[in-house]
Design an enzyme around this catalytic site. Sequence first.
Site, PDB file in Angstrom:
ATOM      1  N   CYS A 205     150.493 -17.590  18.924  1.00 54.01           N
ATOM      2  CA  CYS A 205     150.594 -16.851  17.681  1.00 54.01           C
ATOM      3  C   CYS A 205     151.440 -17.739  16.615  1.00 54.01           C
ATOM      4  O   CYS A 205     152.604 -18.418  17.078  1.00 54.01           O
ATOM      5  CB  CYS A 205     151.388 -15.827  18.120  1.00 54.01           C
ATOM      6  SG  CYS A 205     151.310 -14.639  16.744  1.00 54.01           S
TER       7      CYS A 205
ATOM      8  N   GLN B  30     154.238 -27.282  35.377  1.00 53.02           N
ATOM      9  CA  GLN B  30     153.661 -25.983  36.007  1.00 53.02           C
ATOM     10  C   GLN B  30     153.782 -26.113  37.469  1.00 53.02           C
ATOM     11  O   GLN B  30     153.994 -24.845  38.143  1.00 53.02           O
ATOM     12  CB  GLN B  30     152.496 -25.434  35.381  1.00 53.02           C
ATOM     13  CG  GLN B  30     152.770 -25.005  34.119  1.00 53.02           C
ATOM     14  CD  GLN B  30     153.823 -23.844  33.650  1.00 53.02           C
ATOM     15  OE1 GLN B  30     154.192 -23.347  34.626  1.00 53.02           O
ATOM     16  NE2 GLN B  30     154.061 -23.949  32.442  1.00 53.02           N
TER      17      GLN B  30
ATOM     18  N   THR C 124     158.748 -31.677  27.723  1.00 48.73           N
ATOM     19  CA  THR C 124     158.214 -32.089  26.598  1.00 48.73           C
ATOM     20  C   THR C 124     158.630 -33.456  26.460  1.00 48.73           C
ATOM     21  O   THR C 124     157.978 -34.575  26.193  1.00 48.73           O
ATOM     22  CB  THR C 124     158.337 -31.232  25.360  1.00 48.73           C
ATOM     23  OG1 THR C 124     157.705 -29.881  25.403  1.00 48.73           O
ATOM     24  CG2 THR C 124     158.222 -31.778  23.974  1.00 48.73           C
TER      25      THR C 124
ATOM     26  N   ASN D 280     148.958 -24.757  32.721  1.00 45.79           N
ATOM     27  CA  ASN D 280     149.911 -23.595  32.276  1.00 45.79           C
ATOM     28  C   ASN D 280     149.185 -22.421  31.801  1.00 45.79           C
ATOM     29  O   ASN D 280     149.909 -21.261  32.106  1.00 45.79           O
ATOM     30  CB  ASN D 280     150.616 -24.046  31.119  1.00 45.79           C
ATOM     31  CG  ASN D 280     149.873 -24.661  29.840  1.00 45.79           C
ATOM     32  OD1 ASN D 280     149.129 -25.631  29.873  1.00 45.79           O
ATOM     33  ND2 ASN D 280     149.971 -23.908  28.731  1.00 45.79           N
TER      34      ASN D 280
ATOM     35  N   HIS E 172     163.730 -25.485  33.998  1.00 42.90           N
ATOM     36  CA  HIS E 172     163.753 -23.954  33.578  1.00 42.90           C
ATOM     37  C   HIS E 172     162.436 -23.488  34.416  1.00 42.90           C
ATOM     38  O   HIS E 172     161.989 -22.178  34.255  1.00 42.90           O
ATOM     39  CB  HIS E 172     163.801 -23.762  32.443  1.00 42.90           C
ATOM     40  CG  HIS E 172     162.865 -24.054  31.598  1.00 42.90           C
ATOM     41  ND1 HIS E 172     161.884 -23.028  30.942  1.00 42.90           N
ATOM     42  CD2 HIS E 172     162.397 -25.050  30.974  1.00 42.90           C
ATOM     43  CE1 HIS E 172     161.173 -23.432  30.058  1.00 42.90           C
ATOM     44  NE2 HIS E 172     161.469 -24.665  29.990  1.00 42.90           N
TER      45      HIS E 172
END
Length: 381
Positions: A318, A170, A73, A142, A192
């Site tokens: 969500c 990705q 990011t 992604n 990560h």
Amino acid sequence: MEQDWIYFDANASEPARPAALEALARAGAVTGNPSSVHRAGRQARAVLESARERLAALFGARAENCVMTSGGTEANLLAVAALGGGRRVLASAVEHDAVRAAAVAESIPVDGNGVVLLDVLGRMLAEPDARPALVCLMLANNEVGTIQPVAEAARLCRSHGALLHVDAVQAAGRIAVDLRALGADSLAISGHKFGGVKGAGALLLAGEATRTLTPVMAGGGQEMGRRGGTPALPAIAAMAEAAAEAVGALAAGNAASEMAGWRDAIEAAAVAVGAVACGAAAPRLPNTLSLALPGRAAQTQLIALDLAGFGVSAGSACSSGKVARSHVLEAMGLGPLAGEAIRVSLPWTTREEDVTRFIDAYRAMAARLPARRVTLEETGA
């Protein structure tokens, strides 16, 4: 985590590789600050520069043009904020929110498989009297795994005086990623996502970007003045170790083909029980598939699969107890399916028996969940 619970959400975060955790521990034992000139500082600096050199070599950049960040990011934000100054920003309609939130951008449409429309991009770049542009195009999506024609986009950009930033978060470690071969001006990665630990990423630079990049965080002038703040040395060391292992596995030639075979087996079984494989007609990441089950809300599918022992994610986010429709699937023109798709992303730890169990669980879920009625509003009628 329970032994019988299987994690199929690698695109959110890969399981850490043992070699990366070992590198994390070694670097964590280094006391010095890389900016200090005494012996402990020089020891820390050696760890940092070794990681920088390894990452640059693995992803086709020069070491001095590898800027360490806190993750993908920040790397995307740094590129868009610094390189987009005074330029029009054009971004594909399926970019990650890390890019979409970094600047107000004109949207480049995609086709039904999520592949950017290069002819439209060419026309946008050729608009008369338009300012020079910064184009943002992710290497691999992604949500659906679609691989973009970045090298072709780079040639278009060069012919119109535009810069190209590539979000390779990705893609790195899953397909070949080389800044020079792609022809991009900047490229973002995140440790990560390929088996490092959270907290480290990098922005790789080439061409004009090496001269024009200005920091978003000025701090104390670290990273040659491009990004302030003490670097997260243990996470950076782990990132370099994980990258070496992931890229090495790709070079060996077996990992990607085996993963793609498992992906295709899941896809075939899901389609046989009524699912739609989103973006399946385009080249995709070997570990990623997006499955929409018409009439079944994504969140309901997630809960059912979690109870069955599998961790996957939705193609939608969500928020406040509500499931938002996926902007990626909407841009692909998939209508109501944008709220009915889950993402299965296989980690490097995947075993064949895990795939077999997932297929059984998916079949059972599809048979058990009742299809909801689609409203006139959703159909657009």
